[in-house]
Each structure stands twice: as C-alpha cells, then as structure tokens.
Design a protein around this motif. Structure first.
Motif, PDB file in Angstrom:
ATOM      1  N   SER A  39       0.807  -1.218   0.000  1.00  0.00           N
ATOM      2  CA  SER A  39       0.000   0.000   0.000  1.00  0.00           C
ATOM      3  C   SER A  39       0.841   1.269   0.000  1.00  0.00           C
ATOM      4  O   SER A  39       0.294   2.374   0.048  1.00  0.00           O
ATOM      5  N   LEU A  40       2.167   1.130  -0.048  1.00  0.00           N
ATOM      6  CA  LEU A  40       3.050   2.291  -0.036  1.00  0.00           C
ATOM      7  C   LEU A  40       3.516   2.639  -1.451  1.00  0.00           C
ATOM      8  O   LEU A  40       3.720   1.740  -2.274  1.00  0.00           O
ATOM      9  N   PRO A  41       3.709   3.933  -1.726  1.00  0.00           N
ATOM     10  CA  PRO A  41       4.294   4.295  -3.021  1.00  0.00           C
ATOM     11  C   PRO A  41       5.734   3.796  -3.089  1.00  0.00           C
ATOM     12  O   PRO A  41       6.479   3.902  -2.105  1.00  0.00           O
ATOM     13  N   PRO A  42       6.159   3.215  -4.204  1.00  0.00           N
ATOM     14  CA  PRO A  42       7.506   2.617  -4.283  1.00  0.00           C
ATOM     15  C   PRO A  42       8.631   3.548  -3.886  1.00  0.00           C
ATOM     16  O   PRO A  42       9.634   3.106  -3.326  1.00  0.00           O
ATOM     17  N   ASP A  43       8.486   4.844  -4.163  1.00  0.00           N
ATOM     18  CA  ASP A  43       9.593   5.768  -3.877  1.00  0.00           C
ATOM     19  C   ASP A  43       9.852   5.974  -2.393  1.00  0.00           C
ATOM     20  O   ASP A  43      10.898   6.519  -2.023  1.00  0.00           O
ATOM     21  N   ILE A  44       8.923   5.552  -1.531  1.00  0.00           N
ATOM     22  CA  ILE A  44       9.133   5.718  -0.090  1.00  0.00           C
ATOM     23  C   ILE A  44       9.681   4.452   0.546  1.00  0.00           C
ATOM     24  O   ILE A  44      10.080   4.445   1.716  1.00  0.00           O
ATOM     25  N   ILE A  45       9.756   3.358  -0.210  1.00  0.00           N
ATOM     26  CA  ILE A  45      10.205   2.078   0.336  1.00  0.00           C
ATOM     27  C   ILE A  45      11.694   2.144   0.683  1.00  0.00           C
ATOM     28  O   ILE A  45      12.523   2.512  -0.150  1.00  0.00           O
ATOM     29  N   ALA A  46      12.033   1.815   1.918  1.00  0.00           N
ATOM     30  CA  ALA A  46      13.430   1.705   2.358  1.00  0.00           C
ATOM     31  C   ALA A  46      13.645   0.255   2.795  1.00  0.00           C
ATOM     32  O   ALA A  46      13.514  -0.079   3.967  1.00  0.00           O
ATOM     33  N   SER A  47      13.976  -0.597   1.849  1.00  0.00           N
ATOM     34  CA  SER A  47      14.025  -2.036   2.106  1.00  0.00           C
ATOM     35  C   SER A  47      15.341  -2.493   2.719  1.00  0.00           C
ATOM     36  O   SER A  47      15.453  -3.630   3.166  1.00  0.00           O
ATOM     37  N   GLU A  48      16.353  -1.628   2.732  1.00  0.00           N
ATOM     38  CA  GLU A  48      17.656  -1.978   3.293  1.00  0.00           C
ATOM     39  C   GLU A  48      18.026  -1.014   4.413  1.00  0.00           C
ATOM     40  O   GLU A  48      17.515   0.108   4.492  1.00  0.00           O
ATOM     41  N   SER A  49      18.926  -1.474   5.277  1.00  0.00           N
ATOM     42  CA  SER A  49      19.394  -0.621   6.360  1.00  0.00           C
ATOM     43  C   SER A  49      20.889  -0.834   6.557  1.00  0.00           C
ATOM     44  O   SER A  49      21.565  -1.371   5.679  1.00  0.00           O
ATOM     45  N   ASP A  50      21.419  -0.409   7.700  1.00  0.00           N
ATOM     46  CA  ASP A  50      22.856  -0.511   7.961  1.00  0.00           C
ATOM     47  C   ASP A  50      23.091  -0.326   9.456  1.00  0.00           C
ATOM     48  O   ASP A  50      22.148  -0.161  10.232  1.00  0.00           O
ATOM     49  N   PHE A  51      24.365  -0.353   9.845  1.00  0.00           N
ATOM     50  CA  PHE A  51      24.727  -0.112  11.236  1.00  0.00           C
ATOM     51  C   PHE A  51      25.389   1.255  11.417  1.00  0.00           C
ATOM     52  O   PHE A  51      26.059   1.492  12.423  1.00  0.00           O
ATOM     53  N   TYR A  52      25.208   2.139  10.477  1.00  0.00           N
ATOM     54  CA  TYR A  52      25.811   3.463  10.602  1.00  0.00           C
ATOM     55  C   TYR A  52      25.171   4.225  11.761  1.00  0.00           C
ATOM     56  O   TYR A  52      23.943   4.314  11.861  1.00  0.00           O
ATOM     57  N   LEU A  53      25.999   4.792  12.617  1.00  0.00           N
ATOM     58  CA  LEU A  53      25.492   5.570  13.733  1.00  0.00           C
ATOM     59  C   LEU A  53      25.101   6.963  13.258  1.00  0.00           C
ATOM     60  O   LEU A  53      25.808   7.588  12.461  1.00  0.00           O
ATOM     61  N   ARG A  54      23.975   7.457  13.763  1.00  0.00           N
ATOM     62  CA  ARG A  54      23.452   8.762  13.357  1.00  0.00           C
ATOM     63  C   ARG A  54      23.426   9.722  14.541  1.00  0.00           C
ATOM     64  O   ARG A  54      23.274   9.312  15.692  1.00  0.00           O
ATOM     65  N   ASP A 111      19.530  -7.710   4.207  1.00  0.00           N
ATOM     66  CA  ASP A 111      19.096  -6.345   3.921  1.00  0.00           C
ATOM     67  C   ASP A 111      19.619  -5.342   4.944  1.00  0.00           C
ATOM     68  O   ASP A 111      19.553  -4.132   4.717  1.00  0.00           O
ATOM     69  N   ILE A 112      20.114  -5.837   6.072  1.00  0.00           N
ATOM     70  CA  ILE A 112      20.725  -4.952   7.069  1.00  0.00           C
ATOM     71  C   ILE A 112      22.198  -4.714   6.743  1.00  0.00           C
ATOM     72  O   ILE A 112      22.723  -3.617   6.947  1.00  0.00           O
ATOM     73  N   VAL A 113      22.873  -5.719   6.229  1.00  0.00           N
ATOM     74  CA  VAL A 113      24.310  -5.588   5.942  1.00  0.00           C
ATOM     75  C   VAL A 113      24.569  -5.298   4.470  1.00  0.00           C
ATOM     76  O   VAL A 113      25.701  -5.366   4.009  1.00  0.00           O
TER      77      VAL A 113
END
Length: 410
Positions: A107-122, A207-209
């Motif tokens: 149900s989400l527009p494709p451009d908002i999909i964030a399917s991957e992540s990381d361990f970068y500190l913010r 998808d996290i690494v």
C-alpha cells in the motif's frame, strides 16, 4: 394590529403558489451565494443543513418535489451557470496497491520504500546528509565475553574507519567495554549465553548488511599480529574469493589441512587430506572449504548463507561443509588467504557458558550439542535436496505426459 394580522394571514392562504415561489427563490439564492463565495465545487450541496421547519414546509407544500430533488436542482443550476463538473477521481488515484513492493508494503508508493538498512550511527541533531563523514564499506563482528577484552582490543585496533565494528556479547557485560575509546563508536548487541550464529541469524539479515562489501564473522580468540584487513581484502578481490578466511598458524591448535597457512603463496584453494576423506578433489574438505571461526563473506555470498542458517541450530557445525552451495564454482571462489594469517588461541570460553548436567562439566554438554547439531543439519540438507529433486522429477513427468497426450491427439 389584530386586523392587520388577520388580513395578512388571509392573503397568505389565498396565494400559496406565490409563497412557495418566494421560499424556493430564497433557498436557491442562498445556495448559489454559498457556493460562489467558497468556490469549492467538491463540497456536496446535500451536506448543507437547513432549518427543519423550512424543509418540512417545503416537502408538505411543494407540487410533488422532494427535498433531495430540489437540492439537486439547485446544484445543477449552480454548476450550469459556472460550467463546473463535480470532480471524478478514478479508483487507482485514491488507493495505492503495488504488488511488486516488499510483502506487507504493497500500500506504499515505491519511492518511499526503504528495504535496506545498515549499522551506521546517526546524530540526534544537524542534517542527516552530514551525519557520516565516512561510510564504512566493511563490517566486522566479534562474539565476545568481557574476559577476552584485551584480545578483542588488539584485534579491533587492526581495523580502520572503513570498518563498522559490531560486538555480540554473550555474557551480558557491555558498559565495561567503554574503557576502550573505540568501544564508544562500536555497535553492541547483548544476549546472555548465545552463540555467534544465533546472533548472526537475528541481527545480520542480508538487507541490514547490504551496504557492506564484505562481512567478517569472527570468534574472540584470534591472534591478529600478522593480519592487515585492508591488504586481506585486496587479495580476496584479486583472487576472486566470495567466501574466505585467513590462513591459520599450522603450529597452534587443531585445524583442517585446508585452513593451515602456506608460506609460499598468497592464496590457496585446494589441499590433500587423509586417504578416503575426499571423494572429489573439488569438494570439502579438500576444496570449496573454510572453517567457521574466522569466515569472511562477500555481500552476495552472505545473502545465500544467511538463508541456510537454521534458527534452532546455534553452533553452526556443518555450515563449513555446506558453504559451497552458495557460490559457483565453489572450488574457485572459496579459499584461504595465506599472506594474511592469524593464530587460533583455542580459548574454551563458549564451553564455559554451559551448565553442569548429570555431574558432567559445562563444556561437555556444549560439545555434545555441537556434534548433535552437525548431524541434524546434514540430515536436513539431505532431506531438503531429496524433496526438491523428487518434486522436479514429478513436474517433468507430468509435463512429458501432457506433451505425449497432445502429440497423440494431434
């Protein structure tokens, strides 16, 4: 005044049609002025609220017209004068459904999909685009107990800012590591009495690494005096290794022939073992084989290996013989880097995390489970492959039968 009132009432009774026309004219005028004033054609006239006495009077006295019909007529009058059609939004513009999105996010527009992540500190302030002066390209994980802090301190200091440092704590002690400056920049994940592969299955999803080119999944009892991570990666790339490990000092600890360091080359991909151990020179443990104590995976290889790790088999025994299923050809893409080598110190820290059962030492129970898991993993892999090939044969048989039937019919 009384006489005037009587005359007035008589006049109304004698002229009901004029009275109705007056009321309808007032209503139409109010409606027209309302819509001209706000200029919002999307608002329906039927949502306007008139005094109930007026609505009732109209419904009782008009010549067969209902209130809804009158209001519709008023709306038509307004829109005809302004030449405006009510907005008609197609269904697909009101609701999003994208079946190619990740499951659960259709149900989400494709451009908002964030399917991957990381361990970068913010940071908690400033612009997100300025959070990372350097984006680490590699990830190194150690599964640790506080008792091995000096060894881990020496190992971590070998890794530059190009590496994200992730510590998996099996003893629950995390804050004590702040005695090391680098620990304040590391990622700490804690769960008591868990193994490296338990942590890896739950916290190293592909998808996290995904941002990392290579993922180091290492034990805590490794000596790194003769190891340079950046040079190691250079050699891995040079020789096309998707799954690898540093060579092990052949004079320290027990190890397979394949993983012993050779001093006359940069990398080796095959070896000879005891007679009868290798039915195929391209198969483990003579080739396509590394151990699980200091394994390094490419991003793509890890995506496959992660899916092969079983949730309930936490020691990882048997994985080393199955890693070859994740790269092709395995005997060329799995190897040992001799020019960058380490020492396996054989510290029995994991065994000490067990419990005394039936008078047996904690490490005995841990070792018994390791062996049991090895057999369970092999059985599962064998059964899974058997089921797959049986299903394929069944599908092919059905296809051949249909083809033969069609041929006979034609």
């Amino acid at each position: 005044m009384a006489k005037f009132g009587a005359v007035g009432r008589s006049a109304i009774l004698r002229n009901p049609n004029e009275t109705m026309r007056l009321i309808i004219t007032i209503i139409v005028g109010v409606v027209f002025g309302f819509f001209v004033g706000i200029s919002f054609p999307s608002i329906s006239i039927t949502k306007l609220h008139f005094p109930s006495s007026i609505i009732s009077y109209i419904e009782e006295k008009n010549s067969g017209l209902s209130t809804q019909a009158l209001l519709n007529h008023a709306w038509a009058t307004v829109t005809n004068q302004k030449n405006i059609d009510p907005p008609q939004l197609p269904f697909d513009e009101r609701k999003i459904y994208v079946p190619t999105n990740p499951r659960g996010a259709e149900s989400l527009p494709p451009d908002i999909i964030a399917s991957e992540s990381d361990f970068y500190l913010r940071r908690l302030w400033g612009s997100p685009s300025e959070d990372l002066p350097i984006k680490p390209r590699y990830l190194v994980t150690f599964t640790v107990g506080y008792e091995q802090r000096k060894n881990i301190d020496a190992a971590v200091k070998k890794f530059s800012e190009e590496f994200t440092i992730l510590l998996f704590h099996y003893d629950g002690r995390t804050t004590e590591w702040d005695e090391f400056e680098w620990s304040k920049r590391a990622i700490h994940v804690s769960s008591r009495k868990q193994t490296k592969w338990w942590f890896a299955k739950r916290f190293l999803h592909p998808d996290i690494v995904a941002p990392y080119d290579y993922i180091f999944i290492w034990d805590e009892d490794l000596g790194v005096e003769h190891f340079n991570p950046i040079e190691y990666i250079r050699l891995v790339r040079k020789h096309g290794l998707e799954i690898s490990q540093p060579g092990l000092d052949p004079n320290k600890g027990l190890t397979w022939q394949m993983t012993k360091r050779r001093g006359d080359r940069e990398v080796h991909k095959e070896t000879t073992e005891k007679a009868g151990w290798c039915s195929d020179p391209h198969m483990p443990p003579c080739a396509a084989f590394v151990e699980i104590m200091a394994t390094v995976f490419s991003r793509d290889a890890w995506r496959c290996v992660w899916h092969m790790i079983q949730n309930d088999l936490v020691h990882g025994w048997g994985l080393d013989f199955a890693l070859r299923k994740c790269v092709e050809p395995a005997h060329e893409k799995i190897g040992v880097v001799d020019a960058q080598w380490i020492v396996h110190q054989v510290v029995p820290s994991l065994g000490n995390q067990g419990e005394i059962v039936e008078g047996k030492a904690p490490w005995e129970g841990v070792r018994k489970r390791c062996r049991k898991e090895w057999g369970m993993f092999q059985n599962r892999m064998t059964e899974a492959e058997k089921n797959y090939f049986e299903q394929k044969r069944h599908e092919n048989s059905n296809t051949d039968s249909i083809a033969a039937a069609n041929s006979t019919f034609n």
